[in-house]
Write a protein that holds these residues in place. Structure first.
Motif, short mmCIF file in Angstrom:
data_model
loop_
_atom_site.label_atom_id
_atom_site.label_comp_id
_atom_site.label_asym_id
_atom_site.label_seq_id
_atom_site.Cartn_x
_atom_site.Cartn_y
_atom_site.Cartn_z
N UNK A 15 0.83 -1.23 -0.06
CA UNK A 15 -0.08 0.10 -0.12
C UNK A 15 0.85 1.40 0.01
N UNK A 16 1.72 1.26 0.95
CA UNK A 16 2.68 2.60 1.07
C UNK A 16 3.46 2.83 -0.12
N UNK A 38 3.68 7.73 6.23
CA UNK A 38 2.99 8.51 7.43
C UNK A 38 1.33 8.70 6.98
N UNK A 39 1.00 8.76 5.82
CA UNK A 39 -0.44 8.89 5.40
C UNK A 39 -1.08 7.35 5.78
N UNK A 44 -4.93 4.37 7.71
CA UNK A 44 -4.98 3.11 7.95
C UNK A 44 -5.00 2.27 6.65
N UNK A 45 -5.05 2.66 5.46
CA UNK A 45 -5.02 1.79 4.14
C UNK A 45 -4.83 2.91 3.24
N UNK A 46 -4.54 2.27 2.03
CA UNK A 46 -4.28 3.09 0.84
C UNK A 46 -5.67 3.22 0.53
N UNK A 47 -6.75 2.63 0.68
CA UNK A 47 -8.23 2.97 0.33
C UNK A 47 -8.85 4.08 1.06
N UNK A 48 -8.29 4.00 2.47
CA UNK A 48 -8.61 5.35 3.39
C UNK A 48 -8.06 6.32 3.14
N UNK A 49 -6.67 6.46 2.64
CA UNK A 49 -6.22 7.73 2.15
C UNK A 49 -7.14 8.21 0.73
N UNK A 50 -7.44 7.38 -0.07
CA UNK A 50 -8.01 7.99 -1.17
C UNK A 50 -9.32 8.73 -0.72
#
Length: 213
Positions: A15-16, A38-39, A44-50
């Motif tokens: 994910x990172x 850090x993001x 919590x996850x790649x999807x949550x960042x998006x």
């Protein structure tokens, strides 16, 4: 990392690493790995960042407008791809794909959002529209407005959809009462209510499958 993508595809990336590459394309220079990690740690996850709200992302030190725009472009592209898979086919024939789409747009919303899928007489998607947006645990929906919009679009059936930001898709007594009120209003105009779906975090609930319709 580019070689890894070309040889093995994006599934080979953590994910990172996906986020690191996306940020690098936005910044065009520098080491973006620390910010990417850090993001992921923050959300919590790649999807949550998006899916994170734009103001929340802009508040992250070091991110900036260009990177936030890149993140939101990827999110928007993913949603459009999922929606495109629903077009020109009866949505009821591919329930898993429909749930994937609804989860993509609603699972990580921080306030309740009420959407309606308007269908034609072949159960193909005419429109997917947000009817209202509320608080963390409530949204107002008026049956007469639902019926009016269905008539405007010449829809013969609809699917109600809303999310529970708590992550638990269990319906409240208000959810059940509202659904019955909307169904009664639709019945008067011979418009079918196929289902009411509640989206949680990684889970969903169908009123039809739970015999609540």
């Amino acid at each position: 990392m580019r070689a890894k993508i070309m040889e093995r595809g994006t599934d080979a990336l953590a994910d990172y690493e996906l986020l690191e590459m996306l940020l690098f394309l936005a910044f065009k220079q520098g080491d973006t790995k620390p910010l990417a990690k850090a993001l992921i740690n923050k959300f919590g996850s790649y999807a949550a960042v998006l899916a994170a709200p734009q103001p929340v992302l802009l508040a992250v030190p070091g991110l900036g407008v260009h990177a936030v725009c890149a993140i939101k472009l990827v999110q928007g592209s993913a949603v459009r791809m999922a929606r495109a898979e629903l077009l020109d086919r009866p949505v009821l024939n591919d329930w898993p794909r429909l749930m994937d789409y609804l989860t993509a747009i609603l699972a990580r919303e921080r306030v309740e959002q009420f959407r309606i899928l308007f269908l034609d007489n072949r159960n193909q998607l005419l429109a997917d529209e947000m009817q209202s947006r509320g608080t963390v645990n409530h949204t107002h929906v008026y049956p007469r407005e639902v019926v009016k919009r269905a008539l405007d679009l010449h829809a013969t059936a609809i699917i109600l959809v809303h999310n529970h930001p708590s992550g638990d898709p269990s319906p409240s007594s208000d959810d059940i009462e509202m659904t019955h009120d909307i169904r009664e209003a639709l019945d008067l105009m011979s418009i079918t209510l196929h289902d009411h779906v509640i989206i949680g975090n990684g889970r969903w609930l169908s009123f039809r499958q739970k015999n609540l319709l």
